[in-house]
Design a protein around this motif. Structure first.
Motif, mmCIF file in Angstrom:
data_model
loop_
_atom_site.group_PDB
_atom_site.id
_atom_site.type_symbol
_atom_site.label_atom_id
_atom_site.label_comp_id
_atom_site.label_asym_id
_atom_site.label_seq_id
_atom_site.Cartn_x
_atom_site.Cartn_y
_atom_site.Cartn_z
ATOM 1 N N VAL A 627 0.863 -1.189 0.000
ATOM 2 C CA VAL A 627 0.000 0.000 0.000
ATOM 3 C C VAL A 627 0.892 1.228 0.000
ATOM 4 N N VAL A 628 0.842 1.989 -1.079
ATOM 5 C CA VAL A 628 1.662 3.186 -1.294
ATOM 6 C C VAL A 628 3.095 2.966 -0.797
ATOM 7 N N GLY A 629 3.694 1.881 -1.242
ATOM 8 C CA GLY A 629 5.082 1.597 -0.928
ATOM 9 C C GLY A 629 5.327 0.914 0.398
ATOM 10 N N ARG A 630 4.303 0.705 1.195
ATOM 11 C CA ARG A 630 4.471 0.042 2.489
ATOM 12 C C ARG A 630 3.925 -1.375 2.409
ATOM 13 N N VAL A 631 4.664 -2.326 2.959
ATOM 14 C CA VAL A 631 4.267 -3.731 2.943
ATOM 15 C C VAL A 631 3.381 -4.017 4.150
ATOM 16 N N VAL A 632 2.179 -4.493 3.886
ATOM 17 C CA VAL A 632 1.210 -4.813 4.934
ATOM 18 C C VAL A 632 0.965 -6.318 4.909
ATOM 19 N N THR A 633 1.098 -6.958 6.064
ATOM 20 C CA THR A 633 0.886 -8.405 6.168
ATOM 21 C C THR A 633 -0.316 -8.685 7.058
ATOM 22 N N LEU A 634 -1.184 -9.577 6.606
ATOM 23 C CA LEU A 634 -2.334 -10.012 7.377
ATOM 24 C C LEU A 634 -2.127 -11.471 7.764
ATOM 25 N N ARG A 635 -2.225 -11.772 9.050
ATOM 26 C CA ARG A 635 -2.044 -13.138 9.510
ATOM 27 C C ARG A 635 -2.751 -13.309 10.848
ATOM 28 N N LEU A 636 -3.034 -14.544 11.203
ATOM 29 C CA LEU A 636 -3.672 -14.835 12.480
ATOM 30 C C LEU A 636 -2.634 -14.782 13.594
ATOM 31 N N ASP A 637 -3.005 -14.164 14.734
ATOM 32 C CA ASP A 637 -2.091 -14.165 15.860
ATOM 33 C C ASP A 637 -2.336 -15.392 16.733
ATOM 34 N N TYR A 638 -1.664 -15.471 17.860
ATOM 35 C CA TYR A 638 -1.749 -16.671 18.686
ATOM 36 C C TYR A 638 -3.137 -16.861 19.288
ATOM 37 N N LYS A 639 -3.949 -15.805 19.319
ATOM 38 C CA LYS A 639 -5.314 -15.923 19.830
ATOM 39 C C LYS A 639 -6.318 -16.285 18.744
ATOM 40 N N GLY A 640 -5.868 -16.305 17.489
ATOM 41 C CA GLY A 640 -6.778 -16.557 16.385
ATOM 42 C C GLY A 640 -7.395 -15.311 15.799
ATOM 43 N N ASP A 641 -6.973 -14.102 16.264
ATOM 44 C CA ASP A 641 -7.466 -12.847 15.701
ATOM 45 C C ASP A 641 -6.663 -12.485 14.453
ATOM 46 N N LEU A 642 -7.304 -11.763 13.546
ATOM 47 C CA LEU A 642 -6.640 -11.348 12.313
ATOM 48 C C LEU A 642 -5.815 -10.094 12.592
ATOM 49 N N ALA A 643 -4.500 -10.249 12.546
ATOM 50 C CA ALA A 643 -3.586 -9.148 12.858
ATOM 51 C C ALA A 643 -3.067 -8.520 11.566
ATOM 52 N N VAL A 644 -2.926 -7.198 11.594
ATOM 53 C CA VAL A 644 -2.372 -6.430 10.477
ATOM 54 C C VAL A 644 -1.018 -5.904 10.931
#
Length: 686
Positions: A627-644
């Motif tokens: 996004v406008v030159g910045r790398v954004v990663t979406l993944r599940l954290d240890y609680k199962g929440d979707l972390a950005v």
């Protein structure tokens, strides 16, 4: 060699690609439900012994035969030439094929022979669709196929070549049959993905382990695969993506019974379903079949006992021998697997339609189609009140549905479809004889409603999903929230919004509460608390604006602008952003004459600037987008929440709406279920 063959072929130089007679055999590779089959080179030498012809080896050759026939029917020269195809066929005719492999080879061979009869001018008595002339695609203008040269396309590559004007009734009916099967199969896969999440919660993953063994046994046409042990690292069933492939692969094998038309082999569907049910029963009764090396292990144990060794050394030696096949399985595990087999039976029966003695939904009816070639399949005009629409893309170039303009044109081997102002690139490898096994819908926006688009050959299937608040409405809301989170001018936009809210509520503005000094608490607040505060502020303003005429809002915001000392640009920008949330027709994507903006494109996960957005589906595996030159990663954290996650910043949780403020704007993420939209909103200048 077609695209799918090239993807599966082993890595090798183009100049050294072997064919029949090259003398370069491909060793067998172990495969399971989640592993692909290599379709590389082979050699046909009579000196090969029968012992070297493993199940995986024959599966690879059958798959290679299918790809070579596909190339030939599409008018392409098979890799290695036509002679290599004949040599491969001779080898497979004498091969010890059984079960699924024998049926796949027989089906492909019948297709090839029908093609040869058509080429020679003789009339064959095969199933409908064999030897029916199709068309090779030419260069086309937007939405309409250009003149093209005839070719045979019973089982070709992209099905865009099979459905030009002049289709026979059988051909169009076959295409629509394939489309309805693909739509039904996608519903089954959705059910399988949801079921996977429940089975992943089991402590020992016994149902997933049983599904793995069942799927492998069905592929092999035998019952030699034992249920893997708990925690088996080779199966990796604790990984969500692997578990999902196992369950969806099993579901696909159930669906496969409905691909072959009954006219080809009466009773084949019933036989396939019976084999499925018998395989589950056999797994329940015998989850641990005798190991192929059991006799060898027992003989080695007996030999070790005859050795003149001490008791401790003998015991250690025997334990080492037994370790090759693992310790005996417990009776408790057998009982757990039997219960898992009952769950698998319920899952499979929930897929099989009621008409086939199952408990699942029936396949959808044949769709009435816009621009259909055959009159009895034609849809005169789209139904704006309907939730689905099927369009034969090669029959027209535009339509209007649910208040949106639809436009399309050919793009390489696929189609570029514009829905409103959003463009989507779709491709299909389906054929008139067989649906694309890898076909999957993509998420689209149908105005303010979420939707899906599925391409089968030249037939586009659109489905609208009704919901309380569409993704685009959430996205418009997030743009207004992003304005309030802009820290420039001591959170000028946030103070402006607070002043407007006071004027709406009390008829006056407390200048001290919206002064520059009041912004200190905003700077000290956590990002999550500030986001919640800003969203509540926007939603409160929207509620007030809905209750007042438009000129009242302008008067209120003018007074708020004077109270905080903001410029006219801030006032107009914030007011316009709020009105876009209230009025969907005022949003940029709602204007039919606007220039289409790319949203979904294969391999494209980038938002380059304002006005661009990307839609994606989160299925449990990490996703990365720029996004406008910045790398954004979406993944599940240890609680199962979707972390950005952004480099150098703490992780933020995406539940429904998230705005991450960066140097010159805000990164916007909105979510409904697994569907996510990512965009960017710049800060107001001046």
């Amino acid at each position: 060699m077609n695209q799918r063959e090239s993807e599966r072929a082993p890595s090798q130089s183009a100049g050294a690609s072997p064919s029949v007679g090259s003398g370069q055999p491909v060793p067998g590779q172990a495969s399971g439900p989640s592993s692909g089959h290599s379709s590389g080179s082979y050699r046909a030498e009579s000196s090969w012994s029968a012992n070297s012809r493993t199940e995986t080896y024959w599966a690879e050759l059958v798959e290679l035969y299918e790809y070579k026939v596909s190339d030939l029917l599409a008018g392409r020269s098979p890799r290695g030439g036509k002679r290599s195809l004949g040599d491969l066929r001779d080898l497979l005719l004498s091969a010890p094929l059984e079960g699924v492999l024998l049926r796949r080879f027989g089906q492909t061979d019948r297709t090839w022979k029908a093609h040869l009869r058509t080429r020679s001018g003789t009339s064959g008595s095969g199933a409908s669709g064999h030897g029916t002339p199709g068309y090779a695609a030419g260069q086309t203008g937007p939405g309409m196929a250009a003149a093209s040269t005839p070719a045979h396309s019973v089982w070709s590559g992209p099905a865009t070549n099979n459905t030009l004007p002049g289709l026979s009734v059988n051909n169009e009916q076959s295409a629509l049959e394939g489309l309805r099967f693909t739509v039904w199969r996608e519903g089954v896969r959705l059910q399988a993905r949801a079921q996977t999440q429940f089975w992943l919660r089991e402590p020992d993953l016994v149902t997933l382990r049983s599904a793995y063994a069942l799927s492998v046994n069905l592929e092999r046409g035998e019952t030699t695969m034992a249920v893997p042990r708990s925690g088996d690292p080779l199966a990796s069933l604790g990984t969500p993506s692997v578990a999902e492939r196992v369950v969806t692969g099993l579901a696909d094998q159930v669906c496969a019974a409905f691909v072959e038309p009954p006219a080809h082999d009466p009773g084949a569907r019933q036989h396939a379903l019976l084999r499925l049910r018998e395989a589950v029963t056999e797994l329940s009764l015998n989850p641990f079949p005798r190991h192929p090396d059991q006799d060898v292990v027992e003989a080695r144990e007996a030999a070790a006992e005859r050795e003149q060794l001490g008791p401790d050394l003998t015991r250690t030696l025997i334990e080492g021998i037994r370790a090759e096949i693992g310790p005996p399985r417990s009776a408790r595990e057998r009982l757990n697997i039997r219960a898992a087999a009952e769950r698998l039976t319920a899952f499979i029966e929930g897929i099989i339609p009621v008409s086939e003695n199952g408990h699942g939904p029936e396949l959808p009816a044949l769709a009435r189609t816009l621009y259909a070639s055959v009159p009895r399949f034609q849809l005169p005009a789209p139904d704006d009140g309907g939730t689905t629409l099927t369009v034969r893309l090669s029959g027209g170039s535009q339509a209007h549905w649910r208040g949106l303009s639809l436009r399309w044109k050919r793009a390489g081997e696929g189609w570029l479809v514009a829905i409103g102002t959003l463009e989507y690139r779709l491709t299909s490898r389906a054929t008139s004889h067989r649906p694309d096994p890898e076909a999957a819908p993509i998420a689209v926006m149908l105005g303010d409603v979420n939707g899906q688009a599925l391409l089968h050959g030249d037939y586009l299937y659109l489905s609208a999903r009704q919901n309380d608040k569409g993704l685009l409405e959430l996205l418009a809301l997030s743009r207004a929230v992003a304005l309030l989170l802009d820290p420039s001018g001591a959170y000028l936009n946030l103070r402006l919004a607070r002043a407007a809210a006071q004027r709406f509520r009390d008829g006056r503005i407390d200048a001290q509460s919206v002064s520059v000094l009041s912004a200190e608490r905003y700077s000290a607040a956590s990002p999550e608390a500030l986001l919640t505060f800003a969203r509540k502020g926007v939603e409160g303003l929207l509620t007030r604006m809905r209750q007042r005429p438009p000129h009242d809002s302008e008067y209120v915001f003018q007074a708020a602008t004077e109270a905080v000392g903001a410029g006219e640009g801030h006032q107009s920008h914030l007011l316009s952003s709020l009105r876009r949330v209230l009025n969907p027709g005022s949003r940029p994507e709602a204007h039919p004459d606007s220039t289409p903006r790319h949203v979904t494109e294969l391999g494209h996960m980038r938002v380059s600037g304002p006005g661009e957005l990307v839609m994606m589906e989160f299925a449990g595996e990490p996703l990365t987008i720029e996004v406008v030159g910045r790398v954004v990663t979406l993944r599940l954290d240890y609680k199962g929440d979707l972390a950005v996650i952004l480099p150098g910043a703490p992780a933020a949780i995406l539940r429904e709406l998230l705005v991450i403020d960066v140097a010159a704007g805000g990164i916007l993420l909105v979510r409904q279920g697994g569907r996510i939209v990512v965009s960017y909103e710049p800060h107001v200048q001046g």
